[in-house]
Design an enzyme around this catalytic site. Structure first.
Site, short mmCIF file in Angstrom:
data_model
loop_
_atom_site.label_atom_id
_atom_site.label_comp_id
_atom_site.label_asym_id
_atom_site.label_seq_id
_atom_site.Cartn_x
_atom_site.Cartn_y
_atom_site.Cartn_z
N ASN A 1 -62.79 37.58 31.33
CA ASN A 1 -64.15 37.07 31.54
C ASN A 1 -64.25 35.75 30.77
OD1 ASN A 1 -66.84 36.53 31.71
ND2 ASN A 1 -67.52 38.28 30.47
N TRP A 2 -64.16 34.66 31.52
CA TRP A 2 -64.15 33.34 30.88
C TRP A 2 -65.55 32.84 30.51
CZ3 TRP A 2 -59.80 30.35 34.02
CH2 TRP A 2 -58.56 30.83 33.59
N LYS A 3 -66.56 33.64 30.84
CA LYS A 3 -67.95 33.31 30.49
C LYS A 3 -68.22 31.83 30.81
CE LYS A 3 -67.79 36.98 27.12
NZ LYS A 3 -68.44 37.66 26.03
N HIS B 1 -73.36 42.49 33.03
CA HIS B 1 -72.80 42.19 31.70
C HIS B 1 -73.95 42.16 30.68
CE1 HIS B 1 -70.97 40.04 28.39
NE2 HIS B 1 -69.80 40.41 28.89
N GLU C 1 -74.64 40.22 28.37
CA GLU C 1 -75.26 38.91 28.15
C GLU C 1 -76.30 38.62 29.24
OE1 GLU C 1 -71.54 36.81 27.73
OE2 GLU C 1 -71.25 37.78 25.79
N GLU D 1 -68.42 48.49 27.55
CA GLU D 1 -68.48 47.42 26.56
C GLU D 1 -69.64 47.66 25.60
OE1 GLU D 1 -66.48 43.56 28.02
OE2 GLU D 1 -68.55 43.52 28.67
N GLY E 1 -67.76 39.96 21.28
CA GLY E 1 -67.76 38.66 20.62
C GLY E 1 -67.96 38.72 19.12
N SER F 1 -64.21 42.49 21.96
CA SER F 1 -63.29 42.01 20.92
C SER F 1 -61.85 42.48 21.10
CB SER F 1 -63.81 42.38 19.52
OG SER F 1 -65.03 41.71 19.27
N GLY G 1 -62.88 38.85 26.83
CA GLY G 1 -63.66 37.62 26.84
C GLY G 1 -62.94 36.50 26.10
N GLY G 2 -63.41 36.21 24.90
CA GLY G 2 -62.91 35.08 24.11
C GLY G 2 -61.39 34.95 24.09
#
Ligand code: PGA
Length: 245
Positions: free
Chosen positions: A8-10, A88, A90, A162, A168, A205, A226-227
């Site tokens: 997930n490159w957000k 998601h 977010e 999640e 994150g 994470s 993600g990150g």
């Protein structure tokens, strides 16, 4: 079942950076990349060549209409997407997406022929109050209720567990807790839908150092990253670990 890694490159990468990183990612294990909307068009041709799956990070719950700024699931499919992340945390937090809205998006994605990656997970206070399972069950009920008729036998549904407090933060959920939640999710899904093609991924994470501690469990069918998926070296090393399972 081979393990699935979804990136997930957000909103971390520009379209230019997305093309560069996508091109550098060698297909080592079953991989899906969910980029920003505006990078999807350029990534579509690369995805076809590489065998890496392409996904969006959200979609609307209708195919056409007066919905300013929204993106049609049908258009995502036409563009070459096979997957779409839905619900998601977010989106739920910043844009106040409700369980009901998320349910409508799951159905729209399936009707358009996309595989939804439905995100569920409790927040910190729900976990502290012992309500983690109840919250996730509630999210699943809203999202999957009444799906029966919308599903074709060959369709897949992906659930990403999640926990919001793990996203994150560097504070990943310990694998034992994740396994228990995955077991609960699988039992709940079996009661809600008759579909056989379900994967449950862990997200929050995940990096190249801890990925193995999740994937070694049979209850965990992969990870939503993600990150760590936006940094070339870390992502490549994570995919290399995942390929061993
Ligand atoms: P993270 O994000 O890996 O950066 O914690 C996961 C996600 O939000 O899907």
């Amino acid at each position: 079942m081979s393990k699935l890694i979804v990136a997930n490159w957000k909103m971390y990468l520009s379209p230019k950076d997305s093309v560069e990183l996508f091109g550098a990612v060698a297909k080592k294990s079953k991989t899906v990349i969910c980029s920003s909307f505006i990078a999807l068009n350029q990534l579509s041709a690369l995805a076809k060549k590489s065998g890496i799956g392409l996904g969006a990070q959200d979609c609307f719950w209708d195919n056409r209409g007066a919905y300013t700024g929204e993106v049609s699931p049908l258009d995502l499919k036409d563009l070459g997407c096979e997957y779409v992340i839905v619900g998601h945390s977010e989106r739920r937090n910043y844009f106040k997406e409700t369980d009901k809205m998320v349910g409508k998006k799951v159905k729209a994605a399936l009707v358009a022929g996309l595989t939804p990656i439905l995100c569920v997970g409790e927040n910190e206070s729900e976990r502290k109050k012992g309500k983690a399972s109840a919250r996730v069950e509630e999210q699943l009920e809203y999202a999957l209720d009444g799906l029966g008729k919308k599903l074709r036998a060959e369709q897949w549904i992906i659930i990403a567990y999640e926990p919001v407090w793990a996203i994150g933060t560097g504070n990943a959920c310990d694998p034992e807790t994740a396994v228990k939640m995955h077991q609960m999710i699988k039992e709940k899904i079996a009661k809600l839908i008759s579909v056989k093609n379900v994967r449950v991924l862990y997200g929050g994470s995940v990096d190249d150092k801890n990925i193995a501690s999740y994937l070694k469990n049979t209850e965990i069918d992969g990870a939503l990253v993600g990150g760590a998926s936006t940094k070339k070296d870390v992502f490549m090393s994570l995919l290399a670990v995942a390929a061993k399972f």
